[in-house]
Design a protein around this motif. Structure first.
Motif, PDB file in Angstrom:
ATOM      1  N   ALA A 121      -6.887   1.727  -7.789  1.00  0.00           N
ATOM      2  CA  ALA A 121      -7.789   2.772  -8.143  1.00  0.00           C
ATOM      3  C   ALA A 121      -8.292   3.138  -6.451  1.00  0.00           C
ATOM      4  O   ALA A 121      -8.607   4.510  -6.181  1.00  0.00           O
ATOM      5  CB  ALA A 121      -9.184   2.197  -8.575  1.00  0.00           C
ATOM      6  N   THR A 122      -8.425   2.283  -5.474  1.00  0.00           N
ATOM      7  CA  THR A 122      -8.491   2.583  -4.078  1.00  0.00           C
ATOM      8  C   THR A 122      -7.499   3.426  -3.670  1.00  0.00           C
ATOM      9  O   THR A 122      -7.621   4.389  -2.847  1.00  0.00           O
ATOM     10  CB  THR A 122      -8.714   1.352  -3.235  1.00  0.00           C
ATOM     11  OG1 THR A 122      -9.998   0.508  -3.826  1.00  0.00           O
ATOM     12  CG2 THR A 122      -9.351   1.784  -1.933  1.00  0.00           C
ATOM     13  N   ALA A 123      -6.231   3.171  -3.982  1.00  0.00           N
ATOM     14  CA  ALA A 123      -5.157   3.973  -3.487  1.00  0.00           C
ATOM     15  C   ALA A 123      -5.114   5.321  -4.399  1.00  0.00           C
ATOM     16  O   ALA A 123      -4.241   6.209  -3.800  1.00  0.00           O
ATOM     17  CB  ALA A 123      -3.868   3.110  -3.784  1.00  0.00           C
ATOM     18  N   GLY A 124      -5.904   5.593  -5.192  1.00  0.00           N
ATOM     19  CA  GLY A 124      -5.844   6.664  -6.000  1.00  0.00           C
ATOM     20  C   GLY A 124      -4.873   7.014  -7.066  1.00  0.00           C
ATOM     21  O   GLY A 124      -4.813   7.910  -7.708  1.00  0.00           O
ATOM     22  N   PRO A 177       0.873  -1.250   0.047  1.00  0.00           N
ATOM     23  CA  PRO A 177      -0.020  -0.135   0.041  1.00  0.00           C
ATOM     24  C   PRO A 177       0.839   1.190  -0.144  1.00  0.00           C
ATOM     25  O   PRO A 177       0.512   2.132  -0.689  1.00  0.00           O
ATOM     26  CB  PRO A 177      -0.560  -0.082   1.375  1.00  0.00           C
ATOM     27  CG  PRO A 177      -0.814  -1.586   1.605  1.00  0.00           C
ATOM     28  CD  PRO A 177       0.412  -2.181   1.114  1.00  0.00           C
ATOM     29  N   LEU A 209     -14.070   1.835 -12.663  1.00  0.00           N
ATOM     30  CA  LEU A 209     -13.339   2.356 -11.382  1.00  0.00           C
ATOM     31  C   LEU A 209     -12.917   3.465 -11.580  1.00  0.00           C
ATOM     32  O   LEU A 209     -12.086   4.411 -10.885  1.00  0.00           O
ATOM     33  CB  LEU A 209     -12.095   1.293 -11.099  1.00  0.00           C
ATOM     34  CG  LEU A 209     -12.254   0.046 -10.814  1.00  0.00           C
ATOM     35  CD1 LEU A 209     -11.343  -1.105 -10.916  1.00  0.00           C
ATOM     36  CD2 LEU A 209     -13.030  -0.012  -9.287  1.00  0.00           C
ATOM     37  N   ARG A 212      -8.613  -2.702  -8.771  1.00  0.00           N
ATOM     38  CA  ARG A 212      -9.588  -2.219  -7.729  1.00  0.00           C
ATOM     39  C   ARG A 212      -8.601  -1.353  -6.852  1.00  0.00           C
ATOM     40  O   ARG A 212      -8.683  -0.460  -6.139  1.00  0.00           O
ATOM     41  CB  ARG A 212     -10.400  -3.003  -7.189  1.00  0.00           C
ATOM     42  CG  ARG A 212     -11.337  -2.676  -6.009  1.00  0.00           C
ATOM     43  CD  ARG A 212     -12.503  -3.719  -5.680  1.00  0.00           C
ATOM     44  NE  ARG A 212     -13.331  -3.843  -6.657  1.00  0.00           N
ATOM     45  CZ  ARG A 212     -14.640  -2.975  -7.145  1.00  0.00           C
ATOM     46  NH1 ARG A 212     -14.469  -1.849  -6.540  1.00  0.00           N
ATOM     47  NH2 ARG A 212     -15.132  -2.984  -8.308  1.00  0.00           N
ATOM     48  N   ARG A 213      -7.614  -2.284  -6.461  1.00  0.00           N
ATOM     49  CA  ARG A 213      -6.789  -1.994  -5.427  1.00  0.00           C
ATOM     50  C   ARG A 213      -5.862  -0.749  -5.481  1.00  0.00           C
ATOM     51  O   ARG A 213      -5.816   0.519  -4.862  1.00  0.00           O
ATOM     52  CB  ARG A 213      -5.544  -3.284  -5.143  1.00  0.00           C
ATOM     53  CG  ARG A 213      -5.192  -3.204  -3.668  1.00  0.00           C
ATOM     54  CD  ARG A 213      -4.138  -4.610  -3.361  1.00  0.00           C
ATOM     55  NE  ARG A 213      -4.988  -5.659  -3.999  1.00  0.00           N
ATOM     56  CZ  ARG A 213      -4.366  -6.672  -4.716  1.00  0.00           C
ATOM     57  NH1 ARG A 213      -3.245  -6.379  -5.047  1.00  0.00           N
ATOM     58  NH2 ARG A 213      -4.858  -7.559  -5.075  1.00  0.00           N
ATOM     59  N   ASP A 238       0.349   4.428  -2.510  1.00  0.00           N
ATOM     60  CA  ASP A 238       0.266   5.653  -2.168  1.00  0.00           C
ATOM     61  C   ASP A 238       1.298   6.549  -2.730  1.00  0.00           C
ATOM     62  O   ASP A 238       0.838   7.789  -3.064  1.00  0.00           O
ATOM     63  CB  ASP A 238       0.404   5.889  -0.566  1.00  0.00           C
ATOM     64  CG  ASP A 238      -0.796   5.135   0.022  1.00  0.00           C
ATOM     65  OD1 ASP A 238      -1.752   4.754  -0.614  1.00  0.00           O
ATOM     66  OD2 ASP A 238      -0.667   4.821   1.380  1.00  0.00           O
ATOM     67  N   THR A 251      -3.727   7.057 -10.812  1.00  0.00           N
ATOM     68  CA  THR A 251      -4.497   7.436 -11.794  1.00  0.00           C
ATOM     69  C   THR A 251      -4.049   6.975 -13.170  1.00  0.00           C
ATOM     70  O   THR A 251      -4.753   6.921 -14.257  1.00  0.00           O
ATOM     71  CB  THR A 251      -4.767   9.083 -11.988  1.00  0.00           C
ATOM     72  OG1 THR A 251      -3.279   9.518 -11.999  1.00  0.00           O
ATOM     73  CG2 THR A 251      -5.280   9.436 -10.935  1.00  0.00           C
ATOM     74  N   GLU A 290      -6.267  -6.596  -9.091  1.00  0.00           N
ATOM     75  CA  GLU A 290      -5.224  -5.428  -8.806  1.00  0.00           C
ATOM     76  C   GLU A 290      -5.914  -4.120  -9.129  1.00  0.00           C
ATOM     77  O   GLU A 290      -5.458  -2.815  -8.625  1.00  0.00           O
ATOM     78  CB  GLU A 290      -4.004  -5.480  -9.300  1.00  0.00           C
ATOM     79  CG  GLU A 290      -2.944  -5.132  -8.387  1.00  0.00           C
ATOM     80  CD  GLU A 290      -1.434  -5.340  -8.915  1.00  0.00           C
ATOM     81  OE1 GLU A 290      -1.489  -5.895  -9.882  1.00  0.00           O
ATOM     82  OE2 GLU A 290      -0.436  -4.853  -8.404  1.00  0.00           O
TER      83      GLU A 290
END
Ligand code: PLP
Length: 402
Positions: free
Chosen positions: A121-124, A96, A161, A118-119, A100, A126, A116
């Motif tokens: 995208a969740t971390a931001g 993570p 996403l 999704r993972r 980040d 782009t 991955e």
């Protein structure tokens, strides 16, 4: 300065990193690719060798960075002062904290599975790419990349996403297995190093990737690493460019050379510590450096020379290192001249995946001297006992052993 002089000044063993050669290799590599394709980005693969002097020299020449872990990412940002957008993050497990950082800096992250996406995208993150597991290219099934049967779903998945796939990637790994993995009792018994793969293999992979990119509307193809150094790089660039041009691709090509830029730039100087006869009467030369510093020797014998000797090779020698293990062998029949204890020996062309994979199994890690603009200078001192104990909580190093 002779190797013997450098050893006398900085201790043995000693890494000899020729930064002038790294610069030369990069210049030749970049020129060869840019002569074949109008839009090429080159991201040096740190895992081959992340010596700060090498990272700095390549960054000054304009190279981007391909990194696989947070440490490499931070070296790219700090030592090489890289812009986040010149960093490509690839690797089967991205923690993570790495995601980040990539999200904050606009780095390109290549995923190895649709999950991955999704993972990241969740971390931001782009900017995303997808590594593709191409059938029949490389060495069969591995844990890298998204299978062809799933990859076509990536754009829709990404769009859901809020992402757009920027790149499709492949990397023709250079070490593979000579039989299906399921039939292998122990991995090492079936490992083979086939480097470089022939240009046609790269062309086949690139053609498949270009076809997919066209169908999926992806603007960048990342052809990974595994390329040979000068003077062969032009042949590979031509093969890839011909293949993707023929497939109608018109976008950007990303190349991630590692060993092509550094393998020949670093040697390891070391010292003969003992000479003996084995029970079968073969000559055996024991060095103060072994597979702890040169783990690649487990896959291919090294090229060993007597430093500064003009003498022709004598009786072939078994060359071993200092470790208490029977696999600590650098060569089984090295063509070396007669040598005596204390002589300097150089192991040539060990700049890729040796220093970066070397371990602390053995003595303190050696110093590194760099040749820069024709002059040798110390760029990393020998490890000390304090370094060894730096992460230990609760031990004071007695002054006497400092
Ligand atoms: C994704 C990726 N790109 C590039 C490289 C560099 O490969 P090479 O050093 O063979 O050029 C590697 C090395 O393993 C890699 O994993």
């Amino acid at each position: 300065m002779s190797v013997a002089d450098l050893l006398a000044e900085h201790g043995s063993p000693l890494w000899l990193a020729n930064i002038d050669v790294v610069r030369d290799r990069y210049r030749a590599f970049a020129a060869a690719w840019r002569a074949e394709w109008p839009d090429v980005d080159i991201a040096y693969s740190h895992k081959a060798n992340r010596l700060p002097a090498i990272l700095r020299a390549l960054a000054e020449k304009g190279a981007g960075h391909q990194v696989a872990c947070e440490a490499e990412y931070c070296l790219a940002r700090t030592v090489a002062e890289a812009d986040g957008r010149s960093i490509v993050v690839q690797g089967p497990a991205k923690p993570p904290a790495l995601l980040d950082r990539a999200a904050a800096d606009g780095a390109l992250v290549i995923v190895d599975s649709l999950a991955e996406l999704r993972r990241v995208a969740t971390a931001g993150v782009t900017r995303v790419g997808v590594r593709v597991c191409l059938p029949g290219v490389g060495h069969g099934t591995s844990h890298f990349g998204v299978p062809m049967s799933e990859v076509q779903m990536a754009p829709r998945h990404a769009a859901g996403l809020g992402l757009r796939i920027e790149a499709l990637a492949v990397h023709l790994v250079s070490a593979g297995f000579d039989r299906p993995m399921a039939e292998i009792g122990r991995l090492a018994s079936a490992l083979v190093v086939k480097w470089p793969q022939p240009p046609e293999r790269f062309a086949t992979a690139a053609r498949m990737l270009a076809g997919l990119a066209g169908r999926m509307g992806v603007p960048v193809i990342d052809v990974g690493g595994g390329f040979p150094p000068a003077p062969q790089e032009g042949m590979y660039a031509r093969a890839v460019a011909g293949a993707i041009g023929g497939a109608g691709f018109e976008g950007r090509v990303l190349v991630e050379p590692g060993r092509a830029l550094v393998a020949e730039a670093v040697d390891l100087a070391c010292t003969v510590t003992a000479i003996k006869r084995l029970p079968d009467r073969r000559r055996c030369i024991v060095l103060d450096a072994g597979t702890n510093l040169l783990p690649g020797t487990l896959f291919a014998w090294t090229e060993i020379e007597a430093a500064g000797s003009e003498e022709p090779p004598g009786e072939p020698a078994v060359v071993t290192g200092p470790l208490c293990t029977n696999v600590d062998v650098l060569h089984t029949a090295a063509p070396l001249p007669p040598l005596v204890e204390g002589d300097a020996v150089v192991v040539r062309g060990v700049g890729a995946y040796q220093q970066s994979q070397s371990t602390q199994f053995g003595d303190m890690r050696p110093a590194v001297v760099c040749r820069d603009d024709g002059h040798w200078r110390l760029c990393s001192r020998r490890e000390t006992l304090e370094d060894l104990l730096a992460s230990d909580l609760g031990v004071d190093v007695p002054q006497a052993v400092r």
